[in-house]
Design an enzyme around this catalytic site. Structure first.
Site, PDB file in Angstrom:
ATOM      1  N   GLU A   1       0.852  -1.206   0.000  1.00 36.28           N
ATOM      2  CA  GLU A   1       0.000   0.000   0.000  1.00 36.28           C
ATOM      3  C   GLU A   1       0.887   1.256   0.000  1.00 36.28           C
ATOM      4  O   GLU A   1       0.668   2.198   0.765  1.00 36.28           O
ATOM      5  CB  GLU A   1      -0.917   0.008   1.227  1.00 36.28           C
ATOM      6  CG  GLU A   1      -1.668  -1.309   1.404  1.00 36.28           C
ATOM      7  CD  GLU A   1      -2.635  -1.313   2.574  1.00 36.28           C
ATOM      8  OE1 GLU A   1      -3.839  -1.241   2.317  1.00 36.28           O
ATOM      9  OE2 GLU A   1      -2.182  -1.382   3.719  1.00 36.28           O
TER      10      GLU A   1
ATOM     11  N   CYS B   1     -10.955   0.567   7.360  1.00 38.16           N
ATOM     12  CA  CYS B   1     -10.429   1.872   7.764  1.00 38.16           C
ATOM     13  C   CYS B   1     -11.082   3.027   7.014  1.00 38.16           C
ATOM     14  O   CYS B   1     -11.291   4.101   7.570  1.00 38.16           O
ATOM     15  CB  CYS B   1      -8.921   1.906   7.582  1.00 38.16           C
ATOM     16  SG  CYS B   1      -8.360   1.381   5.943  1.00 38.16           S
TER      17      CYS B   1
END
Ligand SMILES: [Zn+2]
Length: 647
Positions: A319, A414
């Site tokens: 990521e 998230c």
């Protein structure tokens, strides 16, 4: 686990005479700008206000429902025997609860709603029962791996979770003085300080977030220990404290001390939250070497590693940020949380007076809000993107965090609550003040209460921006002599003039070198800024190989794209070649169109360099270019922001 009860003891607070409900309230002399809160800046109309309404009516109730459905509350209940369920989700799942609480808090601050009070009573009561007498609360450690408490800081996210707990607690107290969560968060923060404070055991979190939260806790309570702990953790970064394993130190931003780490690297959300925390420490302590490091980081992230949409992180693996100019469209990871983290950080850079300048920071936030952030949620407010690519091929394979379509929730959730809290606090990014000026950074319809040191007036902004380029401002009430209105003039309309009409006469000003047009702020005056919203064709730096030979359509702050749903049968998005000489058409309803050739070449993957120009003899058609933020709202299919041109 021993339950503890919610204390009704009042929490001491810094002099809150201003009673401002904003997510970042610098207290020291190092802030160049003073923020206004969500009560002082009320978004009244237009896309941002509508978004906040949708957030309140759809996104927040959806998040509340989903965290129950996905076991996030059961994870806590099972710790104290109130549920027999297995632990579900990731070890940092508690953070999603805290982010939803924070989102609700900003909504309470914004509107005074009591709609969520019973839910807050429930979930804060639950957290209170789960919290150990020491102050510790983390459902995965307590309920699944108690032996790992504070021993794998690179992985367990204990401080990250506390960071979100603190931010929620501060938001709630700023919203309406509700301090029960703040009492709990302080107990945990005090535990952290007793264990990891300066001069004690050295430890930092694998996922930054605690730093910015601790600074805010200091600002809110006046307790110096929290600031000292945040600054200490910033200093400890890059000392090799984390057992980084195969992920490597750059993933954790632990490869170099923050003053030497001048490139944005590793996990994008972690880098950007860390930078928000470092900037917060600068804002309180004024160490110029920290700001210099943040200036370099900001340049790296935004001048070489940001997508046109205001997204970050070009690698799915880890990521992570890629190399400079490594910005592939279809393989963009571009996590929603990275854009949100960057809004938080960039706003702090604006408050700090960073080197890029307020207008650049504000224009970046605008790009992020209207594009990457807006694209991450559907028109109904209950489906979300985690990854926000700038191109989707027709045969796109759905990946865990990068599905073809927005989904109602994620195992790693998230992003959705992060969207909720950021949308509810949008008003806080619209304006600021200095000793002699009210600054309008975001051009949004709003009512703004002038803070008492500048007068006692309401400043009204009326506009349909960004659909329309006319922005009107009026002033109602007493304004101190010498106060000016500073309105950001976007870089794409540099010649726009700010004019004023008042009893005392009229005035006009173009943007100063810093990108703001200034006129005296006077009771009864009416100001007009007319921006040029002529659509633009944008190209990328020549080193961005992924989109070399492509152009994108922008209008004002809005990035556009073409989508399969707008094309006739038999025409594929990926066969379109832009004919830029035809320009960009604007229909009466504001819809943009671009003239494209439809290429139908032989099915050869590679051919000689002397092959004929692709568009020769091809049919052409006008194709709608819709705002990137609205793609994927009709049917799943191909989309692209960057359109190839023939040569
Ligand atoms: Zn996320």
């Amino acid at each position: 686990m021993t339950a503890s009860t919610t204390s009704s003891t009042a929490v001491s607070r810094v002099d809150d005479a201003r009673d401002v409900a904003a997510p970042a309230l610098p207290s020291a002399a190092h802030a160049v700008h003073t923020p206004l809160g969500v009560r002082e800046v009320r978004l009244t109309d237009g896309p941002l206000a509508s978004w906040q309404s949708l957030n309140a009516s759809a996104t927040l109730p959806h998040c509340i429902e989903q965290i129950e459905e996905w076991g996030i509350l059961d994870n806590l209940r099972r710790v104290i025997g109130e549920s027999g369920a297995e632990f579900r989700g990731f070890w940092f799942a508690d953070s999603d609860l805290y982010k939803v609480i924070e989102a609700v808090a900003w909504e309470i601050a914004r509107t005074g709603t009591t709609e969520f009070d019973a839910w807050l009573d429930d979930v804060i009561g639950l957290v209170a029962r789960v919290q150990e007498p020491s102050g510790y609360v983390h459902s995965w450690i307590q309920g699944v791996h108690p032996e790992l408490k504070f021993v794998q800081l690179e992985l367990t996210h204990e401080m990250y979770v506390l960071g979100h707990m603190i931010q929620a607690a501060v938001a709630l107290d700023r919203a309406n003085g509700r301090d029960d969560l703040l009492v709990l968060a302080r107990r945990f923060a005090d535990l952290l300080d007793r264990r990891f404070g300066p001069g004690r055991e050295q430890g930092i979190c694998g996922h930054p977030e605690i730093e910015t939260a601790l600074v805010e806790l200091y600002r809110h309570t006046g307790e110096e220990r929290y600031l000292a702990l945040a600054a200490h953790m910033v200093e400890l970064r890059g000392q090799g404290l984390l057992k980084v394993g195969g992920l490597g130190a750059r993933y954790f931003q632990d490869h170099a001390p923050v003053r030497e780490a001048r490139d944005a690297v590793g996990h994008a959300v972690r880098q950007l939250y860390l930078n928000a925390g470092v900037t917060d420490v600068y804002l309180e302590q004024g160490d110029a070497t920290l700001l210099a490091a943040m200036d370099a980081q900001w340049s790296s992230a935004h001048e070489r590693k940001m997508y046109l949409s205001g997204a970050f992180g070009s690698r799915h693996r880890d990521e992570a940020f890629g190399d400079d100019y490594e910005l592939p469209s279809e393989r963009a990871y571009a996590e929603t949380c990275a854009t949100i983290a960057d809004i938080h950080w960039t706003w702090r850079m604006l408050l700090a007076g960073g080197a890029a300048g307020a207008a650049t920071y504000a224009e970046t936030i605008e790009r992020e809000i209207h594009n990457a952030l807006a694209a991450s949620i559907d028109g109904g407010g209950t489906r979300f993107f985690y990854s926000n690519p700038l191109q989707q091929r027709p045969d796109r394979y759905s990946e865990e965090n990068a599905p073809r379509e927005r989904t109602p929730w994620y195992v790693c959730a998230c992003c959705p609550p992060n969207i909720g809290r950021t949308v509810a606090q949008l008003g806080a990014y619209v304006a600021s003040t200095t000793a002699d000026a009210l600054w309008l950074h975001q051009l949004a319809a709003a009512e703004i209460d002038l803070p008492a040191d500048l007068g006692e007036a309401v400043v009204r902004v009326t506009t349909a921006y960004p659909a329309d380029g006319r922005v009107e401002v009026s002033v109602h009430g007493h304004v101190r002599d010498g106060v000016r209105l500073a309105v950001r003039v976007p870089s794409w309309s540099p010649d726009a003039e700010l004019t004023s009409r008042a009893d005392g006469g009229s005035g006009a000003a173009r943007a100063d070198a810093d990108g703001y047009a200034r006129l005296p702020l006077v009771d009864g005056a009416r100001y007009t800024l007319s921006l040029d919203l002529t659509p633009r064709l944008t190209r990328a730096h020549h080193r961005v190989d992924a989109v070399r030979g492509c152009l994108a359509v922008e209008r004002g702050p809005v990035v556009h794209c073409v989508e399969q749903a707008d094309l006739p049968d038999g025409v594929a998005v990926d066969d379109l070649v832009l004919l830029p000489a035809q320009g960009v058409g604007v229909a009466d309803d504001g819809t943009l169109t671009v003239r494209c050739a439809v290429v139908d070449r032989p099915d050869t993957l590679y051919s000689g360099a002397g092959a004929p120009v692709a568009t020769e003899g091809s049919p052409s058609l006008d194709v709608a270019a819709i705002p990137f933020a609205t793609w994927g709202n009709r049917s799943p299919g191909a989309m692209r922001v960057w359109l190839p041109v023939d040569r």
